[in-house]
Write a protein that holds these residues in place. Structure first.
Motif, PDB file in Angstrom:
ATOM      1  N   MET A  78       0.488 -10.126   7.655  1.00  0.00           N
ATOM      2  CA  MET A  78       1.843  -9.967   7.127  1.00  0.00           C
ATOM      3  C   MET A  78       2.187 -11.104   6.162  1.00  0.00           C
ATOM      4  O   MET A  78       2.855 -10.885   5.150  1.00  0.00           O
ATOM      5  N   GLU A  79       1.726 -12.314   6.498  1.00  0.00           N
ATOM      6  CA  GLU A  79       1.948 -13.428   5.580  1.00  0.00           C
ATOM      7  C   GLU A  79       1.240 -13.188   4.249  1.00  0.00           C
ATOM      8  O   GLU A  79       1.798 -13.442   3.167  1.00  0.00           O
ATOM      9  N   ALA A  80      -0.013 -12.683   4.350  1.00  0.00           N
ATOM     10  CA  ALA A  80      -0.746 -12.393   3.119  1.00  0.00           C
ATOM     11  C   ALA A  80      -0.058 -11.288   2.333  1.00  0.00           C
ATOM     12  O   ALA A  80       0.065 -11.357   1.104  1.00  0.00           O
ATOM     13  N   GLN A  81       0.437 -10.251   3.074  1.00  0.00           N
ATOM     14  CA  GLN A  81       1.144  -9.166   2.395  1.00  0.00           C
ATOM     15  C   GLN A  81       2.439  -9.663   1.770  1.00  0.00           C
ATOM     16  O   GLN A  81       2.800  -9.266   0.655  1.00  0.00           O
ATOM     17  N   ALA A  82       3.141 -10.544   2.515  1.00  0.00           N
ATOM     18  CA  ALA A  82       4.375 -11.105   1.963  1.00  0.00           C
ATOM     19  C   ALA A  82       4.085 -11.912   0.699  1.00  0.00           C
ATOM     20  O   ALA A  82       4.844 -11.851  -0.275  1.00  0.00           O
ATOM     21  N   ALA A  83       2.964 -12.650   0.730  1.00  0.00           N
ATOM     22  CA  ALA A  83       2.594 -13.419  -0.459  1.00  0.00           C
ATOM     23  C   ALA A  83       2.288 -12.490  -1.635  1.00  0.00           C
ATOM     24  O   ALA A  83       2.689 -12.744  -2.770  1.00  0.00           O
ATOM     25  N   ARG A  84       1.579 -11.362  -1.327  1.00  0.00           N
ATOM     26  CA  ARG A  84       1.286 -10.403  -2.399  1.00  0.00           C
ATOM     27  C   ARG A  84       2.568  -9.777  -2.936  1.00  0.00           C
ATOM     28  O   ARG A  84       2.730  -9.614  -4.152  1.00  0.00           O
ATOM     29  N   LEU A  85       3.486  -9.413  -2.001  1.00  0.00           N
ATOM     30  CA  LEU A  85       4.748  -8.819  -2.436  1.00  0.00           C
ATOM     31  C   LEU A  85       5.564  -9.798  -3.270  1.00  0.00           C
ATOM     32  O   LEU A  85       6.201  -9.408  -4.261  1.00  0.00           O
ATOM     33  N   GLU A  86       5.526 -11.059  -2.858  1.00  0.00           N
ATOM     34  CA  GLU A  86       6.252 -12.068  -3.628  1.00  0.00           C
ATOM     35  C   GLU A  86       5.657 -12.202  -5.026  1.00  0.00           C
ATOM     36  O   GLU A  86       6.393 -12.300  -6.019  1.00  0.00           O
ATOM     37  N   ALA A  87       4.321 -12.180  -5.078  1.00  0.00           N
ATOM     38  CA  ALA A  87       3.672 -12.261  -6.397  1.00  0.00           C
ATOM     39  C   ALA A  87       4.017 -11.032  -7.247  1.00  0.00           C
ATOM     40  O   ALA A  87       4.300 -11.152  -8.446  1.00  0.00           O
ATOM     41  N   GLN A  88       4.006  -9.852  -6.600  1.00  0.00           N
ATOM     42  CA  GLN A  88       4.366  -8.635  -7.335  1.00  0.00           C
ATOM     43  C   GLN A  88       5.813  -8.679  -7.787  1.00  0.00           C
ATOM     44  O   GLN A  88       6.148  -8.220  -8.883  1.00  0.00           O
ATOM     45  N   THR A  89       6.692  -9.227  -6.909  1.00  0.00           N
ATOM     46  CA  THR A  89       8.101  -9.334  -7.270  1.00  0.00           C
ATOM     47  C   THR A  89       8.275 -10.243  -8.480  1.00  0.00           C
ATOM     48  O   THR A  89       9.040  -9.932  -9.406  1.00  0.00           O
ATOM     49  N   ARG A  90       7.559 -11.379  -8.453  1.00  0.00           N
ATOM     50  CA  ARG A  90       7.634 -12.281  -9.608  1.00  0.00           C
ATOM     51  C   ARG A  90       7.126 -11.597 -10.866  1.00  0.00           C
ATOM     52  O   ARG A  90       7.721 -11.743 -11.941  1.00  0.00           O
ATOM     53  N   GLU A  91       6.030 -10.835 -10.710  1.00  0.00           N
ATOM     54  CA  GLU A  91       5.474 -10.140 -11.871  1.00  0.00           C
ATOM     55  C   GLU A  91       6.440  -9.078 -12.384  1.00  0.00           C
ATOM     56  O   GLU A  91       6.639  -8.943 -13.601  1.00  0.00           O
ATOM     57  N   LEU A  92       7.057  -8.329 -11.444  1.00  0.00           N
ATOM     58  CA  LEU A  92       8.027  -7.307 -11.855  1.00  0.00           C
ATOM     59  C   LEU A  92       9.250  -7.934 -12.506  1.00  0.00           C
ATOM     60  O   LEU A  92       9.786  -7.405 -13.488  1.00  0.00           O
ATOM     61  N   ARG A  93       9.688  -9.077 -11.943  1.00  0.00           N
ATOM     62  CA  ARG A  93      10.846  -9.757 -12.532  1.00  0.00           C
ATOM     63  C   ARG A  93      10.513 -10.218 -13.956  1.00  0.00           C
ATOM     64  O   ARG A  93      11.326 -10.070 -14.875  1.00  0.00           O
ATOM     65  N   TRP A  94       9.298 -10.757 -14.094  1.00  0.00           N
ATOM     66  CA  TRP A  94       8.880 -11.195 -15.433  1.00  0.00           C
ATOM     67  C   TRP A  94       8.790 -10.004 -16.377  1.00  0.00           C
ATOM     68  O   TRP A  94       9.229 -10.076 -17.531  1.00  0.00           O
ATOM     69  N   SER A  95       8.222  -8.875 -15.867  1.00  0.00           N
ATOM     70  CA  SER A  95       8.118  -7.676 -16.707  1.00  0.00           C
ATOM     71  C   SER A  95       9.500  -7.161 -17.086  1.00  0.00           C
ATOM     72  O   SER A  95       9.714  -6.724 -18.220  1.00  0.00           O
ATOM     73  N   ALA A  96      10.443  -7.212 -16.114  1.00  0.00           N
ATOM     74  CA  ALA A  96      11.798  -6.745 -16.404  1.00  0.00           C
ATOM     75  C   ALA A  96      12.450  -7.628 -17.466  1.00  0.00           C
ATOM     76  O   ALA A  96      13.135  -7.135 -18.368  1.00  0.00           O
ATOM     77  N   GLU A  97      12.221  -8.935 -17.355  1.00  0.00           N
ATOM     78  CA  GLU A  97      12.780  -9.838 -18.360  1.00  0.00           C
ATOM     79  C   GLU A  97      12.166  -9.567 -19.730  1.00  0.00           C
ATOM     80  O   GLU A  97      12.875  -9.550 -20.749  1.00  0.00           O
ATOM     81  N   GLN A  98      10.836  -9.366 -19.734  1.00  0.00           N
ATOM     82  CA  GLN A  98      10.177  -9.057 -21.004  1.00  0.00           C
ATOM     83  C   GLN A  98      10.697  -7.749 -21.590  1.00  0.00           C
ATOM     84  O   GLN A  98      10.951  -7.636 -22.797  1.00  0.00           O
TER      85      GLN A  98
END
Length: 431
Positions: free
Chosen positions: A166-186
């Motif tokens: 779950m920690e690894a999944q949370a880390a992946r989700l956090e990374a995906q969230t950051r990527e999505l946030r960056w994509s949304a900003e772009q």
């Protein structure tokens, strides 16, 4: 050793007494140097338990749940008993000592290290069975506890593994969230840039259209003056040239007006004056605008109004612009000798204007594209059917701006039908 019944207690009564619950198939190891005592004890315990045959002192290494010894056997085997009990730790392996004369030396030497229960004979049978049942019950509980501890450890390992996952999944989700946030900003930045570029483009088109219209109007005016002979006599050949100049000037001015109208629509600068409009007047004006073009090409133009008193909610000028554009397109893409029609009536609570033709038609996969700006379905016709590709885009935007819609149907080689739908007027309508 003697195992006796209580005075005055029948054997049947003893059997009827409810025994202490013990696990089934409990195994008891008897290590008794006094053979007679061993036989009596075996006869009594074999009714409720499974007895393990002692094959020498090595029987202590076998599988059993309770070991019963007498004093002599314990003196001889106490080290092996302690070793076996130590191997079982932390699980309890009970050892029961049966003796008739417990000496102080034996008790201090063996009992508290090797033995869990001490029975001094003689003892009544019910008490013997109860003591044995209690020790076996303690053994059973100890085994259950060991199994529970093993299950708990396995569960703890599983939970730890799950927590790690779950920690690894949370880390992946956090990374995906950051990527999505960056994509949304772009995307937001690119959208803003595209909107700004579109605004600049529309502004440029509007400015250029105004700038181009001024000299074109001057060209038209001077051409008319020359044609009228204001600057002197004009020969027939010169008059033909002037007519060609005027035709080209009007065509170019029409193209520029389309670009200007589209630029106004994109920037939201178009104002609508929607009111009740008499359909008959608009149809008459549209027919007057298009009939000369139809006559030049030898086309049959038919206008049908089912209800002469029909009223529509629209901007009269923009409704005329849409109908004139649809009819001009129909004339443009219909071969000589064909037909063009305009039908108007009420259906499904809306006023419908249908413009039909017997022209070249539009492929089914191109019907959606024809309403996009700067799109011409057949580029091979641009030399004979000139235009910017903005007419239908402007017409649909104007239709929607008046609260309606514009749709198209077509069959290649058979013709097309464009349907303009607008709200019915508030008064004076008849089906």
């Amino acid at each position: 050793m003697s195992v006796s019944s209580a005075p005055g207690t029948p054997r049947d009564a003893e059997a009827a007494a409810p025994p202490v619950p013990v696990p089934r198939a409990s195994r008891i190891l008897l290590l008794l140097d006094q053979k007679e005592n061993g036989s009596l004890l075996a006869a009594e315990l074999s009714r409720d338990h499974e007895l393990v045959e002692p094959h020498g002192d090595d029987a202590l290494d076998g599988d059993f749940d309770l070991c019963i010894l007498d004093g002599r056997a314990l003196d001889r085997l106490w080290e092996r008993v302690q070793a076996r009990k130590a191997r079982e730790q932390p699980t309890l392996l009970p050892v029961l000592l049966i003796t008739s004369r417990p000496g102080v030396k034996m008790i201090t030497r063996h009992v508290w290290r090797s033995v869990d229960e001490l029975i001094i004979t003689p003892i009544e049978k019910p008490e013997l069975r109860a003591r044995v049942a209690i020790l076996l019950r303690a053994r059973s509980l100890s085994l259950s506890l060991r199994e529970s501890e093993a299950e708990a450890r396995a569960l703890a390992r599983s939970l730890a593994q799950r927590a790690s996952e779950m920690e690894a999944q949370a880390a992946r989700l956090e990374a995906q969230t950051r990527e999505l946030r960056w994509s949304a900003e772009q995307l937001a930045e690119r959208t803003a840039a595209a909107e700004e570029a579109n605004r600049v483009k529309s502004q440029f088109l509007a400015t250029m259209s105004h700038e181009l219209r001024t000299p074109l109007n001057a060209i038209g005016g001077y051409t008319e003056l020359l044609e009228m002979g204001v600057r002197g006599p004009v020969t027939e050949q010169q008059r033909d040239d002037l007519l060609r100049i005027q035709a080209s000037q009007r065509h170019l001015l029409g193209l520029i007006n389309e670009v200007l109208n589209y630029a106004k629509l994109e920037t939201g600068a178009v104002q609508y004056e929607v009111s009740d409009v008499a359909v008959r007047d608009v149809l008459n004006s549209a027919e007057a605008l298009v009939s000369p073009q139809a006559r030049v090409k030898g086309l049959q133009l038919e206008v049908v109004l089912r209800d002469p008193g029909l009223i529509v909610r629209a901007d009269a000028d923009k409704l005329l612009q849409v109908l004139a554009n649809l009819l001009s397109n129909a004339v443009k893409f219909t071969d000589r000798g064909g037909r063009v029609g305009l039908w108007c009536g009420v259906a499904d609570g809306a006023v419908l204007f249908r413009v039909t033709d017997s022209g070249i038609g539009i492929p089914a996969d191109k019907l959606d594209a024809i309403f996009e700006p700067f799109v011409q379905v057949r580029s091979d016709l641009t030399r004979t059917a000139e235009g910017t590709g903005l007419g239908l885009a402007i017409s649909r935007d104007l239709a929607r701006g008046m609260g309606g819609e514009l749709i198209a149907e077509s069959v290649v080689g058979q013709g097309s039908t464009f349907t303009l739908m607008l709200p019915v007027g508030t008064a004076g309508n008849r089906e």
